[in-house]
Design an enzyme around this catalytic site. Structure first.
Site, short mmCIF file in Angstrom:
data_model
loop_
_atom_site.label_atom_id
_atom_site.label_comp_id
_atom_site.label_asym_id
_atom_site.label_seq_id
_atom_site.Cartn_x
_atom_site.Cartn_y
_atom_site.Cartn_z
N SER A 1 -5.96 0.76 5.65
CA SER A 1 -4.78 0.74 4.79
C SER A 1 -3.49 0.77 5.60
O SER A 1 -2.44 0.38 5.09
CB SER A 1 -4.82 1.91 3.80
OG SER A 1 -4.83 3.13 4.50
N LYS B 1 4.21 3.71 20.49
CA LYS B 1 4.93 4.47 19.46
C LYS B 1 4.53 5.94 19.48
O LYS B 1 5.37 6.83 19.34
CB LYS B 1 4.63 3.89 18.07
CG LYS B 1 5.32 2.58 17.76
CD LYS B 1 4.81 2.02 16.44
CE LYS B 1 5.11 0.53 16.32
NZ LYS B 1 4.32 -0.10 15.23
N CYS C 1 2.44 6.30 11.52
CA CYS C 1 1.42 7.10 10.82
C CYS C 1 0.58 7.96 11.76
O CYS C 1 0.33 9.13 11.48
CB CYS C 1 0.53 6.18 10.00
SG CYS C 1 -0.02 4.70 10.87
N ALA D 1 0.83 -1.21 0.00
CA ALA D 1 0.00 0.00 0.00
C ALA D 1 0.87 1.26 0.00
O ALA D 1 0.61 2.21 -0.75
CB ALA D 1 -0.93 -0.01 1.22
N HIS E 1 -6.07 8.53 8.51
CA HIS E 1 -6.33 8.38 9.94
C HIS E 1 -6.88 9.70 10.49
O HIS E 1 -6.57 10.77 9.97
CB HIS E 1 -5.04 8.09 10.72
CG HIS E 1 -4.45 6.73 10.46
ND1 HIS E 1 -5.04 5.76 9.68
CD2 HIS E 1 -3.30 6.17 10.94
CE1 HIS E 1 -4.28 4.68 9.68
NE2 HIS E 1 -3.22 4.90 10.42
N ARG F 1 7.69 -13.56 -4.67
CA ARG F 1 6.36 -13.82 -5.24
C ARG F 1 5.99 -12.78 -6.30
O ARG F 1 5.35 -13.09 -7.30
CB ARG F 1 5.32 -13.80 -4.11
CG ARG F 1 4.09 -14.64 -4.33
CD ARG F 1 3.15 -14.56 -3.12
NE ARG F 1 2.83 -13.19 -2.76
CZ ARG F 1 3.08 -12.66 -1.56
NH1 ARG F 1 3.64 -13.37 -0.61
NH2 ARG F 1 2.75 -11.41 -1.31
#
Lengths: 347, 347
Positions: free
Chosen positions: A161, A215, A131, A16, A244, A42
């Site tokens: 996300s 955090k 974030c 993302a 957010h 992958r």
């Protein structure tokens, strides 16, 4: 001398944050001479269009960073820890979005609107904040400058996300199942996220706080240079796709006013003031998805704290909370001449 | 003497709270001799099944309360204000969910687990608290008993059913449009609510607080008998259908411990302790929809308040926040013999 261009790498290009980095590199015209994209085995071999060229995704592994000037690490901490030392060894500047090095005293943790000077002290790695911390500080830093921050309490409304593309898919799948009237299944989160709120982001520590909550406390202190700042956060996942929001109660050293607070927010590069209650104007996560600035509103005198303000911030967790802040750090490094292409540096 | 039965009225029978009241009257076996359902002229004539009988909805208007012993008002304040005096005049006990009389000193504002003794002081009207207040106090009251509440800060995660059935329909319609890929429209809320968070519940006051935020402060003070309690709330609508959640930071007079707090919550009739971080056990609004108790978890020592606790509560806004609390007040009145059928009272 013309501005230099760089060989830019993205580790975690298919995630993302990696996807938003690709978008932002083009939108903001970062001087990319060559783009190298890395992901898990992958995804290796898949292709991505960038600036009219086709870029083949390579497997992220030691030895790939030889000609890379700056690598954006947009992966989880364990992968950063495994690969970043190899990149640094190869002379590549690592700009990391994970928590791997954020509390390492030798690694600057930088929001360029707040502590840009710390970029110069890097030893090959620059860390970017969590974030929720980044979004909250877009309101708290200018208010700290104005009134002197004494402590803050926060409750977050975090989008899926932040967990990754699999969580976006899970919310979408649950909503589709709801509409179709078929059973709702879950895998990423321990509870259904559609039409729900989950008061857990990251895993629990022994003190009952989640990693995300800890955090916010630790990174707020480090970035603002307030090592003893009391911070209390409750971090909650809500059925929002991107961006957010944070409800904040902040106490200050000096008397506050709504007018002065609004002026401080409006004058700050990282924030957009959206605060007109009479016209129902305040930030929402939908309005601040893929926006450079974080929206700040609902500013009012806090009724339970001395010299306190209550407010609301919405900001894109994948932009200011990850890809954009990382890129802004690189932009500043390049603009100041602190980041040089290897070819030029060796000349 | 056998327990008396009552002629029960519901004003606003077709609304979200009215529907839950019908469900709860049956589930909890309230002694209903006759049920009278009232709604707007638009709904009059529709029928509802109740206890095997068909009840025809009548228009709510003055003069209808003649034989009603107790009427649950599940409408907005303006309708309560227009009709409640007529009901009281007719000797009908009004149990109101609206904000119309909550701050009227002559009207008891009661949560039966907290201040049941005040029921006796009614003059025909009993008020029920705002939904967010009721849910928050299911955690705060037992903690106040244990440690002495000094102040609290709250951020809410409120479901759309608090706005009414039209808001539930709007969220559903927006989610269906999202899945279908058709344009999303809005009417009830000023912003899209699907995949969003709206930091406005009720209208704004001059101080920048919304009505909902002010209600949490005023009603918390009144119900707990703490007239000067500092309270600061940020009330936010989230895309959840039913059940509100509240993140709370509370400061107390006396030292706190997580163990003692958990014990106080577990011993309180209105709360269910769901607090086992190691096993990812905490309340969510989905788990506490149509539950009698409110779920309390995420209890931890607050890192920004002295003698502080951080916690999380989820509870059904239509149940404990409206219909259930109203019914519990009526149940207590009946059980104590403070509510008598008119036929008996006149005998």
């Amino acid at each position: 001398m013309s501005s230099p261009s760089f060989t830019v790498g993205i580790v975690g290009a298919t995630g993302a944050t990696g996807q938003e980095l690709l978008r932002l590199l083009q939108q903001r015209n970062f001087p990319v001479a060559t783009l190298r994209l890395f992901a898990s085995a992958r995804s290796a071999g898949k292709t991505v269009e960038f600036g009219g060229k086709t870029v083949v995704i390579e497997e992220a592994k030691p030895g790939v960073f030889g000609d890379v000037d700056v690598a954006f690490f947009a992966t989880e901490g364990a992968i950063t820890k495994a690969l970043a030392p190899d990149a640094v060894q190869a002379g590549c500047l690592v700009i990391d979005k994970s928590s791997a090095y954020r509390m390492d005293p030798a690694v600057p943790l930088v929001i360029p609107e707040i502590n840009p000077q710390e970029l110069r002290q890097h030893h090959g790695i620059i860390a970017n904040p969590n974030c929720s911390t980044a979004v909250a500080l877009m309101a708290l830093w200018p208010l700290h400058q104005a009134f002197g921050l004494k402590r803050y309490l926060a409750a977050t409304y975090q989008s899926v996300s932040g967990t990754g593309t699999d969580a976006i898919d899970e919310l979408e799948a649950q909503v589709r199942a709801h509409v179709a009237g078929t059973p709702i299944t879950k895998k990423v989160y321990p509870y259904q996220i559609a039409f729900n709120a989950i008061p857990q982001v990251d895993s629990f520590g022994a003190d009952g706080y989640t990693g995300e909550e800890t955090k916010m406390r630790q990174e707020s202190r480090r970035i603002m240079g307030l090592p003893n700042l009391p911070v209390s956060a409750t971090c909650v996942r809500v059925p929002v796709v991107q961006a957010h929001s944070v409800a904040i109660n902040a106490e200050f050293e000096r008397p506050v006013s709504v007018e002065a607070a609004r002026a401080a927010i409006a004058a700050f590069a990282g924030a957009e003031l959206v605060d007109d209650p009479a016209n129902k104007r305040y930030p929402t996560p939908l309005d601040f998805t893929r926006q450079v600035k974080c929206g700040v509103g609902r500013i009012r005198i806090d009724t339970a704290l001395e010299n306190g303000l209550s407010l609301w911030v919405s900001g894109d967790n994948l932009w200011k909370g990850a890809a954009l802040n990382a890129l802004q750090n690189a932009e500043l490094m390049a603009r100041e001449g602190w980041l040089k292409p290897k070819a030029i540096a060796a000349a």
